[in-house]
Design an enzyme around this catalytic site. Structure first.
Site, PDB file in Angstrom:
ATOM      1  N   GLU A  51      56.277  37.271  98.892  1.00  0.00           N
ATOM      2  CA  GLU A  51      57.080  38.406  98.427  1.00  0.00           C
ATOM      3  C   GLU A  51      57.618  39.227  99.600  1.00  0.00           C
ATOM      4  OE1 GLU A  51      54.129  37.547  97.280  1.00  0.00           O
ATOM      5  OE2 GLU A  51      54.239  37.326  95.090  1.00  0.00           O
ATOM      6  N   PHE A 113      41.950  43.496  85.740  1.00  0.00           N
ATOM      7  CA  PHE A 113      42.312  42.411  86.658  1.00  0.00           C
ATOM      8  C   PHE A 113      43.673  42.696  87.312  1.00  0.00           C
ATOM      9  CE2 PHE A 113      44.480  38.138  86.873  1.00  0.00           C
ATOM     10  CZ  PHE A 113      43.772  37.647  87.968  1.00  0.00           C
ATOM     11  N   GLN A 114      43.720  42.651  88.613  1.00  0.00           N
ATOM     12  CA  GLN A 114      44.950  42.850  89.397  1.00  0.00           C
ATOM     13  C   GLN A 114      45.544  44.259  89.323  1.00  0.00           C
ATOM     14  OE1 GLN A 114      47.576  39.573  88.188  1.00  0.00           O
ATOM     15  NE2 GLN A 114      46.834  38.396  89.935  1.00  0.00           N
ATOM     16  N   VAL A 383      61.018  40.970 115.987  1.00  0.00           N
ATOM     17  CA  VAL A 383      60.450  42.028 116.832  1.00  0.00           C
ATOM     18  C   VAL A 383      59.543  41.341 117.848  1.00  0.00           C
ATOM     19  CG1 VAL A 383      58.781  43.932 116.804  1.00  0.00           C
ATOM     20  CG2 VAL A 383      60.657  43.859 115.159  1.00  0.00           C
ATOM     21  N   PHE A 468      55.423  40.287 123.946  1.00  0.00           N
ATOM     22  CA  PHE A 468      55.858  41.687 124.041  1.00  0.00           C
ATOM     23  C   PHE A 468      54.650  42.616 124.161  1.00  0.00           C
ATOM     24  CE2 PHE A 468      57.714  45.709 122.610  1.00  0.00           C
ATOM     25  CZ  PHE A 468      58.913  45.701 123.299  1.00  0.00           C
TER      26      PHE A 468
HETATM   27  C1  LIG Z   1      60.792  46.010 120.013  1.00  0.00           C
HETATM   28  C2  LIG Z   1      61.902  47.006 119.821  1.00  0.00           C
HETATM   29  C3  LIG Z   1      62.457  47.639 120.915  1.00  0.00           C
HETATM   30  C4  LIG Z   1      63.528  48.518 120.763  1.00  0.00           C
HETATM   31  N1  LIG Z   1      64.105  49.081 121.875  1.00  0.00           N
HETATM   32  C5  LIG Z   1      65.259  49.778 121.745  1.00  0.00           C
HETATM   33  C6  LIG Z   1      65.992  50.222 122.877  1.00  0.00           C
HETATM   34  O1  LIG Z   1      65.614  50.014 124.026  1.00  0.00           O
HETATM   35  N2  LIG Z   1      67.153  50.878 122.658  1.00  0.00           N
HETATM   36  C7  LIG Z   1      67.632  51.141 121.395  1.00  0.00           C
HETATM   37  O2  LIG Z   1      68.703  51.714 121.241  1.00  0.00           O
HETATM   38  N3  LIG Z   1      66.939  50.766 120.312  1.00  0.00           N
HETATM   39  C8  LIG Z   1      65.785  50.073 120.454  1.00  0.00           C
HETATM   40  N4  LIG Z   1      65.129  49.646 119.334  1.00  0.00           N
HETATM   41  C9  LIG Z   1      65.649  50.041 118.019  1.00  0.00           C
HETATM   42  C10 LIG Z   1      65.278  51.503 117.695  1.00  0.00           C
HETATM   43  O3  LIG Z   1      63.932  51.563 117.285  1.00  0.00           O
HETATM   44  C11 LIG Z   1      66.194  52.107 116.609  1.00  0.00           C
HETATM   45  O4  LIG Z   1      66.085  51.364 115.438  1.00  0.00           O
HETATM   46  C12 LIG Z   1      67.656  52.145 117.020  1.00  0.00           C
HETATM   47  O5  LIG Z   1      67.816  52.688 118.309  1.00  0.00           O
HETATM   48  C13 LIG Z   1      68.434  52.997 116.032  1.00  0.00           C
HETATM   49  O6  LIG Z   1      69.764  52.658 116.115  1.00  0.00           O
HETATM   50  P1  LIG Z   1      70.883  53.568 115.406  1.00  0.00           P
HETATM   51  O7  LIG Z   1      70.741  54.957 115.871  1.00  0.00           O
HETATM   52  O8  LIG Z   1      72.155  52.864 115.635  1.00  0.00           O
HETATM   53  O9  LIG Z   1      70.570  53.388 113.847  1.00  0.00           O
HETATM   54  P2  LIG Z   1      69.788  54.266 112.786  1.00  0.00           P
HETATM   55  O10 LIG Z   1      68.440  54.630 113.259  1.00  0.00           O
HETATM   56  O11 LIG Z   1      69.885  53.522 111.523  1.00  0.00           O
HETATM   57  O12 LIG Z   1      70.638  55.601 112.678  1.00  0.00           O
HETATM   58  C14 LIG Z   1      71.896  55.663 112.067  1.00  0.00           C
HETATM   59  C15 LIG Z   1      72.277  57.125 111.834  1.00  0.00           C
HETATM   60  O13 LIG Z   1      73.623  57.146 111.353  1.00  0.00           O
HETATM   61  C16 LIG Z   1      73.707  57.998 110.230  1.00  0.00           C
HETATM   62  N5  LIG Z   1      74.822  57.499 109.420  1.00  0.00           N
HETATM   63  C17 LIG Z   1      74.845  56.462 108.560  1.00  0.00           C
HETATM   64  N6  LIG Z   1      76.073  56.273 108.068  1.00  0.00           N
HETATM   65  C18 LIG Z   1      76.849  57.216 108.635  1.00  0.00           C
HETATM   66  C19 LIG Z   1      78.237  57.510 108.548  1.00  0.00           C
HETATM   67  N7  LIG Z   1      79.061  56.803 107.760  1.00  0.00           N
HETATM   68  N8  LIG Z   1      78.715  58.527 109.283  1.00  0.00           N
HETATM   69  C20 LIG Z   1      77.893  59.270 110.095  1.00  0.00           C
HETATM   70  N9  LIG Z   1      76.576  59.029 110.198  1.00  0.00           N
HETATM   71  C21 LIG Z   1      76.074  58.013 109.482  1.00  0.00           C
HETATM   72  C22 LIG Z   1      72.352  57.914 109.570  1.00  0.00           C
HETATM   73  O14 LIG Z   1      72.118  59.058 108.766  1.00  0.00           O
HETATM   74  C23 LIG Z   1      71.435  57.817 110.790  1.00  0.00           C
HETATM   75  O15 LIG Z   1      71.063  59.102 111.242  1.00  0.00           O
HETATM   76  C24 LIG Z   1      64.031  48.794 119.473  1.00  0.00           C
HETATM   77  C25 LIG Z   1      63.445  48.183 118.361  1.00  0.00           C
HETATM   78  C26 LIG Z   1      62.415  47.287 118.528  1.00  0.00           C
HETATM   79  C27 LIG Z   1      61.859  46.614 117.323  1.00  0.00           C
HETATM   80  C1  LIG Z   2      53.477  43.103 111.485  1.00  0.00           C
HETATM   81  C2  LIG Z   2      53.287  43.475 112.915  1.00  0.00           C
HETATM   82  N1  LIG Z   2      52.121  43.216 113.538  1.00  0.00           N
HETATM   83  C3  LIG Z   2      51.963  43.523 114.850  1.00  0.00           C
HETATM   84  C4  LIG Z   2      52.961  44.114 115.555  1.00  0.00           C
HETATM   85  C5  LIG Z   2      52.794  44.439 117.049  1.00  0.00           C
HETATM   86  N2  LIG Z   2      53.651  43.528 117.811  1.00  0.00           N
HETATM   87  C6  LIG Z   2      54.889  43.844 118.231  1.00  0.00           C
HETATM   88  S1  LIG Z   2      55.667  42.616 119.022  1.00  0.00           S
HETATM   89  C7  LIG Z   2      54.353  41.586 118.847  1.00  0.00           C
HETATM   90  C8  LIG Z   2      54.352  40.215 119.448  1.00  0.00           C
HETATM   91  C9  LIG Z   2      55.366  39.311 118.866  1.00  0.00           C
HETATM   92  O1  LIG Z   2      55.060  38.021 119.299  1.00  0.00           O
HETATM   93  P1  LIG Z   2      56.076  36.828 119.157  1.00  0.00           P
HETATM   94  O2  LIG Z   2      56.652  36.812 117.803  1.00  0.00           O
HETATM   95  O3  LIG Z   2      55.425  35.602 119.646  1.00  0.00           O
HETATM   96  O4  LIG Z   2      57.248  37.279 120.146  1.00  0.00           O
HETATM   97  P2  LIG Z   2      57.187  37.350 121.753  1.00  0.00           P
HETATM   98  O5  LIG Z   2      57.125  38.792 122.110  1.00  0.00           O
HETATM   99  O6  LIG Z   2      56.017  36.558 122.209  1.00  0.00           O
HETATM  100  O7  LIG Z   2      58.467  36.717 122.167  1.00  0.00           O
HETATM  101  C10 LIG Z   2      53.312  42.227 118.158  1.00  0.00           C
HETATM  102  C11 LIG Z   2      51.998  41.633 117.873  1.00  0.00           C
HETATM  103  C12 LIG Z   2      54.159  44.398 114.853  1.00  0.00           C
HETATM  104  N3  LIG Z   2      55.191  44.979 115.451  1.00  0.00           N
HETATM  105  N4  LIG Z   2      54.306  44.036 113.551  1.00  0.00           N
END
Ligand SMILES: Cc1cc2nc3c(=O)[nH]c(=O)nc-3n(C[C@H](O)[C@H](O)[C@H](O)COP(=O)(O)OP(=O)(O)OC[C@H]3O[C@@H](n4cnc5c(N)ncnc54)[C@H](O)[C@@H]3O)c2cc1C
Ligand SMILES: Cc1ncc(C[n+]2csc(CCOP(=O)(O)OP(=O)(O)O)c2C)c(N)n1
Ligand SMILES: [Mg+2]
Length: 575
Positions: A51, A113-114, A383, A468
């Site tokens: 799911e 159950f469940q 991620v 990571f």
């Molecule tokens: C492992 C990992 C590492 C990351 N590292 C980075 C990094 O180094 N740099 C980075 O940038 N991000 C990084 N991210 C992503 C980060 O966590 C955020 O999700 C991202 O920066 C948010 O992007 P955003 O502001 O474009 O989008 P959102 O967070 O979705 O924000 C969008 C905004 O726009 C507004 N909005 C929506 N529609 C409209 C509209 N029509 N007009 C005006 N406003 C509107 C919303 O209300 C909201 O406030 C990483 C994520 C992961 C998983």
């Molecule tokens: C559901 C969940 N569990 C744990 C984490 C913490 N976490 C972030 S990145 C990562 C490693 C991801 O490993 P992999 O998919 O092998 O990617 P790699 O970084 O090795 O390329 C973990 C454990 C998370 N973000 N989400």
């Protein structure tokens, strides 16, 4: 003719609203609904193995189309499995309706159950979450749920006991027959005048754009041209901002480009447009900060703010542009663009592969994929390090799309999102950039690719680790622990599951194998044996400096070079 059941009315209401499919896993408590689907051909049941996959897939479907998507789980554990995917949808603000079947209504409260309480479970990851306990509530509660998911952008959940679904419907028809409203939202005339005044008076303006710039590319470029402002993007804005953009200076943040960081740190005015970029450490301390967002509650959430305006990016910029004077000062823009070119060149130099030399640089694999993939390919990235490679090496062009779990940050998102992308966009090339950890986490749904005949291409970055996290452990000065992965041969596993399975062990195998997979008429998996530590931590950062800080707390950008963190707080390349 037999009477309509509540479940039939539910399905009819969904179909009437243009819903073409429901992602889920069947179960006794869902029987009324799945049986109603069976009898219709205008709405499909997308049968998955988990799911959580269903919820992620629905989220991808909604993100790509901008329309409501639906997922479902049976009572108790069935719908509980939706939860992580629903969190992702909710935090990414994509409209998703979840149908959580409930135990028989006369047993609720008995510890049956469940038994779980979906209204409580999903309250945190939804705007609306209600139990349908009697036929009179249908279709009104469903319609409120759909309307809320669409207008507030996020998740709605309806919990419905199996027996209620099988009872006779009272109302016979859906009640709402209007197209989705699309109002123009913008600041008042006085506010636009004030905003224009601030911008007309400033010389060093940087724009930070995010996902809220979707659909406003033309206006954004015109704005940057008038202000002579570099444009930095946040990750979710990449697909909407980076392409055909002469003002692009890359992403900011830990995984960003040093040029993006500097363009923000060296401006006098930072103009935030439709972004919720979450990392406070990357905002300038002295600049005047102006933010425009569709949602008032987003203003000032991430940084101190001097001016906040509520408006849709496109509508607001259309009102603003005629009031702006053409800036003649392009020093800041030029410096930022030069810096960007250097940063880009540095990253490109890392994306190489020498014949026969092991292991493969993951950057190289993504560069090759970027070159070979279709002009309108849809990518999803796990991620983990795949997010880094996608951010830095996938080129967006206005047609390509990029999905990730960017706001919720959940592992294992890429394959499920690719499934939702391929189901909803059958003609498009869909590629999942999967980690070996991420793929294994929801691996059951590799089987769905064959069963649903989805020609998704899965590129697995096989680094035998949770790389990571290993990187974060190193940065935190602790010994890495619990990050080893003893992997199977993913290519053979894929073959056993009816996919084309390939293993690239050396750089010269990367291009032909990715090409073969992309051309293959069906699902394919390429495992690429990549180096485990592509970005090692610098020896110069001491434990003391790191103490108490996670990697994200550092004011730093991970240098692509793999040998240093650029402590950007200390360096100012413009001085
Ligand atoms: C492992 C990992 C590492 C990351 N590292 C980075 C990094 O180094 N740099 C980075 O940038 N991000 C990084 N991210 C992503 C980060 O966590 C955020 O999700 C991202 O920066 C948010 O992007 P955003 O502001 O474009 O989008 P959102 O967070 O979705 O924000 C969008 C905004 O726009 C507004 N909005 C929506 N529609 C409209 C509209 N029509 N007009 C005006 N406003 C509107 C919303 O209300 C909201 O406030 C990483 C994520 C992961 C998983
Ligand atoms: C559901 C969940 N569990 C744990 C984490 C913490 N976490 C972030 S990145 C990562 C490693 C991801 O490993 P992999 O998919 O092998 O990617 P790699 O970084 O090795 O390329 C973990 C454990 C998370 N973000 N989400
Ligand atoms: Mg890994």
């Amino acid at each position: 003719m037999s009477k309509k059941t509540v479940a039939e009315l539910l399905v009819e209401t969904l179909a009437g609203a243009g819903i073409e499919r429901i992602y889920g896993v069947a179960g006794d408590s869902l029987n009324g609904i799945t049986d109603s689907l069976r009898k219709r051909d205008d709405i499909q049941w997308i049968h998955l193995r988990h799911e959580e996959t269903a919820a992620f897939a629905a989220g991808a479907d909604a993100h790509l189309s901008g329309r409501l998507a639906v997922c479902a789980g049976s009572c108790g554990p069935g719908n509980l499995h939706l939860i992580n995917g629903l969190y992702d949808c909710h935090r990414s603000r994509v409209p998703v309706l979840a149908i959580a079947a409930q135990i028989p209504s006369n047993e609720i409260g008995s510890g049956y159950f469940q038994e779980t309480h979906p209204e409580h479970l999903f309250a945190q990851c939804s705007h609306y979450c209600e139990l349908v306990s009697q036929p009179e509530q249908m279709p009104r509660v469903l319609e409120i749920a759909m309307q809320t998911a669409l207008s507030r952008r996020g998740v709605s959940v309806i919990a419905i006991p199996g027996d209620v679904g099988l009872r006779d419907a009272v109302e016979q028809q859906p009640r709402l027959h209007f197209p989705e409203p699309k109002p123009n939202v913008r600041p008042s005339d006085d506010e636009i005048a004030a905003l224009a005044k601030i911008l007309n008076q400033s010389k060093k303006i940087t724009i930070l754009g995010g996902a809220g710039c979707a659909g406003a590319h033309t206006e954004l470029i015109e704005l940057a041209g008038k202000l002579k402002a570099p444009i930095v993007h946040a990750m979710r804005g990449k697909e909407f901002i980076e392409y055909d953009n002469p003002f692009d200076v890359g992403m900011t943040g830990l995984l960003g480009f040093s040029s993006g960081y500097h363009a923000m740190m060296n401006c006098d005015v930072l103009l935030m447009l439709g972004t919720d970029f979450p990392y406070q450490q990357f905002f300038p301390e002295k600049a005047t900060i102006v933010q425009i967002d569709l949602r008032g509650e987003q203003l000032g959430r991430r940084t101190k703010l001097d001016y906040g305006f509520v408006g849709d990016t496109q509508t607001t910029l259309r009102a603003l542009l005629p009031k702006l004077e053409q800036s003649k000062n392009d020093e800041h823009l030029k410096a930022s663009l030069e810096h960007y070119q250097k940063a880009r060149k540095g990253l490109d130099e890392l994306a190489t592969g020498e014949t026969g030399r092991k292991p493969i640089h993951p950057q190289y694999a993504v560069r090759v994929l970027d070159e070979l993939a279709a002009e309108n390919a849809i990518f999803s990235c796990d991620v983990g390090t795949p997010t880094i490679w996608a951010a830095r090496y996938l080129t967006m062009n206005g047609q390509r799309r990029l999905l990730g779990s960017f706001s919720h940050g959940s592992m294992a998102n890429a394959l499920p999102q690719a499934i939702g992308a391929q189901v909803s966009h059958p003609g498009r090339q869909v590629v999942s950039l999967s980690g070996d950890g991420g793929l294994a986490m929801l691996m059951g749904d590799l089987l769905s690719l064959r069963q649903l005949q989805l020609p998704v291409k899965v590129i697995v970055f096989k680094n035998d680790s949770l790389a990571f996290v290993e990187l974060e452990m190193k940065a935190a000065g602790v010994l890495d622990f619990g990050t080893d992965l003893h992997n199977p041969n993913f290519a053979k596993m894929a073959e056993a599951a009816g996919l084309l399975g390939l293993t690239a062990e050396t750089p010269d195998q990367v291009e032909p194998m990715i090409a073969q997979a992309l051309k293959h008429d069906g699902p394919a998996l390429v495992e690429v044996i990549v180096s485990r530590q592509e970005l090692s931590m610098p020896p110069t950062i001491t434990l003391e400096q790191m103490k108490g800080f996670s990697l994200f707390m550092l004011k730093a950008v991970l240098s692509g070079r793999g040998d240093e963190i650029i402590d950007l707080a200390k360096i100012n390349l413009f001085r």
